[in-house]
Design a protein around this motif. Structure first.
Motif, PDB file in Angstrom:
ATOM      1  N   VAL A  52       4.602   2.486   2.073  1.00  0.00           N
ATOM      2  CA  VAL A  52       4.950   3.726   2.756  1.00  0.00           C
ATOM      3  C   VAL A  52       3.678   4.346   3.317  1.00  0.00           C
ATOM      4  O   VAL A  52       2.630   4.352   2.672  1.00  0.00           O
ATOM      5  CB  VAL A  52       5.685   4.712   1.827  1.00  0.00           C
ATOM      6  N   SER A  53       3.775   4.848   4.540  1.00  0.00           N
ATOM      7  CA  SER A  53       2.654   5.510   5.202  1.00  0.00           C
ATOM      8  C   SER A  53       3.212   6.246   6.412  1.00  0.00           C
ATOM      9  O   SER A  53       4.403   6.167   6.703  1.00  0.00           O
ATOM     10  CB  SER A  53       1.610   4.478   5.658  1.00  0.00           C
ATOM     11  N   ASN A  54       2.320   6.927   7.124  1.00  0.00           N
ATOM     12  CA  ASN A  54       2.729   7.530   8.395  1.00  0.00           C
ATOM     13  C   ASN A  54       2.234   6.705   9.566  1.00  0.00           C
ATOM     14  O   ASN A  54       2.295   7.146  10.708  1.00  0.00           O
ATOM     15  CB  ASN A  54       2.188   8.959   8.513  1.00  0.00           C
ATOM     16  N   GLN A  55       1.730   5.512   9.305  1.00  0.00           N
ATOM     17  CA  GLN A  55       1.285   4.659  10.400  1.00  0.00           C
ATOM     18  C   GLN A  55       2.498   4.175  11.191  1.00  0.00           C
ATOM     19  O   GLN A  55       3.545   3.879  10.613  1.00  0.00           O
ATOM     20  CB  GLN A  55       0.475   3.490   9.860  1.00  0.00           C
TER      21      GLN A  55
ATOM     22  N   ASP B 214       0.823  -1.211   0.000  1.00  0.00           N
ATOM     23  CA  ASP B 214       0.000   0.000   0.000  1.00  0.00           C
ATOM     24  C   ASP B 214       0.860   1.265   0.000  1.00  0.00           C
ATOM     25  O   ASP B 214       1.599   1.541   0.952  1.00  0.00           O
ATOM     26  CB  ASP B 214      -0.912   0.015   1.226  1.00  0.00           C
ATOM     27  N   ILE B 215       0.746   2.037  -1.073  1.00  0.00           N
ATOM     28  CA  ILE B 215       1.388   3.351  -1.145  1.00  0.00           C
ATOM     29  C   ILE B 215       0.371   4.363  -0.632  1.00  0.00           C
ATOM     30  O   ILE B 215      -0.600   4.695  -1.306  1.00  0.00           O
ATOM     31  CB  ILE B 215       1.816   3.696  -2.580  1.00  0.00           C
ATOM     32  N   MET B 216       0.589   4.833   0.598  1.00  0.00           N
ATOM     33  CA  MET B 216      -0.343   5.745   1.257  1.00  0.00           C
ATOM     34  C   MET B 216       0.128   7.189   1.088  1.00  0.00           C
ATOM     35  O   MET B 216       1.240   7.441   0.633  1.00  0.00           O
ATOM     36  CB  MET B 216      -0.455   5.403   2.744  1.00  0.00           C
TER      37      MET B 216
ATOM     38  N   ALA C 135       7.276  -4.113 -12.063  1.00  0.00           N
ATOM     39  CA  ALA C 135       6.959  -3.809 -10.668  1.00  0.00           C
ATOM     40  C   ALA C 135       5.528  -3.294 -10.616  1.00  0.00           C
ATOM     41  O   ALA C 135       5.171  -2.361 -11.335  1.00  0.00           O
ATOM     42  CB  ALA C 135       7.929  -2.771 -10.109  1.00  0.00           C
ATOM     43  N   ILE C 136       4.708  -3.907  -9.756  1.00  0.00           N
ATOM     44  CA  ILE C 136       3.284  -3.595  -9.668  1.00  0.00           C
ATOM     45  C   ILE C 136       2.957  -3.192  -8.239  1.00  0.00           C
ATOM     46  O   ILE C 136       3.287  -3.917  -7.292  1.00  0.00           O
ATOM     47  CB  ILE C 136       2.428  -4.803 -10.081  1.00  0.00           C
ATOM     48  N   ALA C 137       2.304  -2.040  -8.045  1.00  0.00           N
ATOM     49  CA  ALA C 137       2.049  -1.515  -6.708  1.00  0.00           C
ATOM     50  C   ALA C 137       0.597  -1.071  -6.557  1.00  0.00           C
ATOM     51  O   ALA C 137      -0.083  -0.751  -7.538  1.00  0.00           O
ATOM     52  CB  ALA C 137       2.977  -0.332  -6.422  1.00  0.00           C
ATOM     53  N   ASN C 138       0.132  -1.023  -5.299  1.00  0.00           N
ATOM     54  CA  ASN C 138      -1.195  -0.526  -4.979  1.00  0.00           C
ATOM     55  C   ASN C 138      -1.122   0.955  -4.633  1.00  0.00           C
ATOM     56  O   ASN C 138      -0.518   1.336  -3.634  1.00  0.00           O
ATOM     57  CB  ASN C 138      -1.788  -1.300  -3.794  1.00  0.00           C
ATOM     58  N   LEU C 139      -1.749   1.793  -5.471  1.00  0.00           N
ATOM     59  CA  LEU C 139      -1.795   3.231  -5.214  1.00  0.00           C
ATOM     60  C   LEU C 139      -3.031   3.519  -4.369  1.00  0.00           C
ATOM     61  O   LEU C 139      -4.143   3.597  -4.880  1.00  0.00           O
ATOM     62  CB  LEU C 139      -1.849   4.008  -6.528  1.00  0.00           C
ATOM     63  N   GLU C 140      -2.845   3.689  -3.068  1.00  0.00           N
ATOM     64  CA  GLU C 140      -3.990   3.846  -2.169  1.00  0.00           C
ATOM     65  C   GLU C 140      -4.253   5.320  -1.844  1.00  0.00           C
ATOM     66  O   GLU C 140      -4.478   5.698  -0.694  1.00  0.00           O
ATOM     67  CB  GLU C 140      -3.800   3.027  -0.890  1.00  0.00           C
ATOM     68  N   VAL C 141      -4.212   6.125  -2.867  1.00  0.00           N
ATOM     69  CA  VAL C 141      -4.611   7.530  -2.784  1.00  0.00           C
ATOM     70  C   VAL C 141      -5.223   7.894  -4.129  1.00  0.00           C
ATOM     71  O   VAL C 141      -5.050   7.178  -5.112  1.00  0.00           O
ATOM     72  CB  VAL C 141      -3.407   8.474  -2.527  1.00  0.00           C
ATOM     73  N   THR C 142      -5.917   9.004  -4.181  1.00  0.00           N
ATOM     74  CA  THR C 142      -6.286   9.569  -5.476  1.00  0.00           C
ATOM     75  C   THR C 142      -5.244  10.617  -5.850  1.00  0.00           C
ATOM     76  O   THR C 142      -4.501  11.115  -4.998  1.00  0.00           O
ATOM     77  CB  THR C 142      -7.674  10.232  -5.438  1.00  0.00           C
ATOM     78  N   LEU C 143      -5.199  10.918  -7.119  1.00  0.00           N
ATOM     79  CA  LEU C 143      -4.375  12.021  -7.630  1.00  0.00           C
ATOM     80  C   LEU C 143      -5.351  13.070  -8.151  1.00  0.00           C
ATOM     81  O   LEU C 143      -5.360  13.423  -9.328  1.00  0.00           O
ATOM     82  CB  LEU C 143      -3.434  11.516  -8.721  1.00  0.00           C
TER      83      LEU C 143
END
Length: 360
Positions: free
Chosen positions: A262-265, A28-30, A66-74
């Motif tokens: 990456v996150s701030n958790q 999860d890319i937060m 490389a495949i990632a989860n974009l867990e935000v909107t742009l």
């Protein structure tokens, strides 16, 4: 060197190598508020996420895809973190520059900024030439992009993306989000059969947050996916690592949750995650999973020049992390590694690559 050509629904990779393909999956890319603040450059009123990816780039950029989860909107300004995310375009730029080729976009935050947010996210990724699927501008867009095909030599792998929900928000028509709807998934898999694929991957957003074991729902959906033709299942959403299992006899693999990239958790187990690397080989016309292993990663948040930054670190280089100078950060990284390894004791045939030596 990689040469990547992205069309609406097809990624073509050409190489003189034999029929092999390597993949790496990213969690999860937060985009929490503090991450946005850390990326802000006051001198030129812009954003830069280079620090996030700099130390992990050698691992991300090595495999074919490389495949990632974009867990935000742009979705554009105002840029905000939780609970309704919109991150600067610079985040996607940094993803691409680090070696990420595909961003899946179906998750519980897909509808955070409504239909306009869905559309602008898609437009931004298209502008940057980053392949994606999971959310769509309209039905025609879904028909074109829903099945994303990864191609190298004579290997063709399909990728589908689904989420359990979108936090009670709905995508206004004509936009749409792929939900875990078993009837629709069956139709999508049947449609994919027309493409004569060598394998099929499902990247799914599911499970209970902060639980380190998959729940009954995840197990039930996984069984359904495997039964209906999915070969590899990649999971996200819990924000913590869950077990990864590779059935060598059936040639099936599942990672229930990659955790956070990456996150701030910062609560237990949320301050890191894993990268899953898979090596595929086509032998006599049949695709096999030749090898699979995981890399543990951890998010360091040092203060430099009176500014907090975020950087994803490969745990394999611990304790020789010259960037970790804070004893408290060292202790947190050690704790994350120890906890992750306890979780990964339930792994099957997916070992840790280059494990760090951690004592105490």
């Amino acid at each position: 060197m990689r040469f990547l050509s992205v069309s609406l629904f097809l990624i073509c990779f050409s190489s003189i190598a034999q029929e092999h393909m390597s993949l790496i999956f990213v969690g999860d890319i937060m985009g929490h508020g503090s991450q946005i603040e850390a990326a802000f450059e006051s001198k030129n009123n812009s954003y830069d996420y280079k620090n996030v990816f700099e130390r992990i780039k050698p691992i991300l950029s090595k495999p074919d895809f490389a495949i990632a989860n974009l867990e935000v909107t742009l979705a554009g300004p105002p840029y905000k973190g939780y609970p309704q995310f919109s991150s600067p375009e610079a985040l996607a730029v940094a993803c691409k520059e680090s070696g990420i080729d595909v961003l899946v976009t179906a998750n519980n935050h897909s509808c955070d900024r409504g239909g306009k947010g869905i559309e602008r996210t898609i437009q931004t990724l298209d502008k940057l030439n980053i392949a994606h699927n999971g959310t769509y501008k309209n039905e025609k867009d879904r028909r074109l992009r829903n099945l994303l095909i990864l191609r190298k030599d004579n290997i063709r792998i399909g990728l589908l993306n689904y989420t359990y929900g979108t936090n009670g928000l709905k995508a206004p028509k004509p936009t749409s989000v792929n939900y875990i709807d078993t009837n629709q998934i069956k139709r999508d898999i049947q449609q994919s059969e027309k493409e004569q694929l060598d394998g099929l991957i499902a990247f799914v957003h599911w499970g209970k947050e902060y639980e380190t074991k998959p729940n009954k729902y995840q197990i039930r959906i996984a069984q359904f996916l495997f039964r209906n033709g999915i070969d590899i299942i990649i999971g996200g959403h819990p924000h913590v690592i869950q077990k990864t299992q590779f059935d060598t006899k059936k040639n099936k693999l599942i990672a229930y949750s990659l955790g956070n990239f990456v996150s701030n958790q910062a609560s237990t187990n949320t301050d890191g995650g894993m990268l899953l690397e898979i090596e595929l080989e086509k032998v006599n016309g049949k695709l096999i999973i030749n090898n699979a292993f995981h890399h543990l990663i951890w998010v360091n948040k040092p203060t430099r020049k009176n500014k907090k930054i975020f950087e994803v670190l490969p745990c394999s280089t611990y304790p020789a992390q010259e960037s970790i100078t804070n004893p408290n950060h060292i202790s947190k990284m050690k704790l994350f590694i120890q906890n992750a390894r306890k979780i990964m004791k339930d792994n099957l045939n997916v070992p840790e690559k280059n494990p760090a030596q951690v004592n105490g």
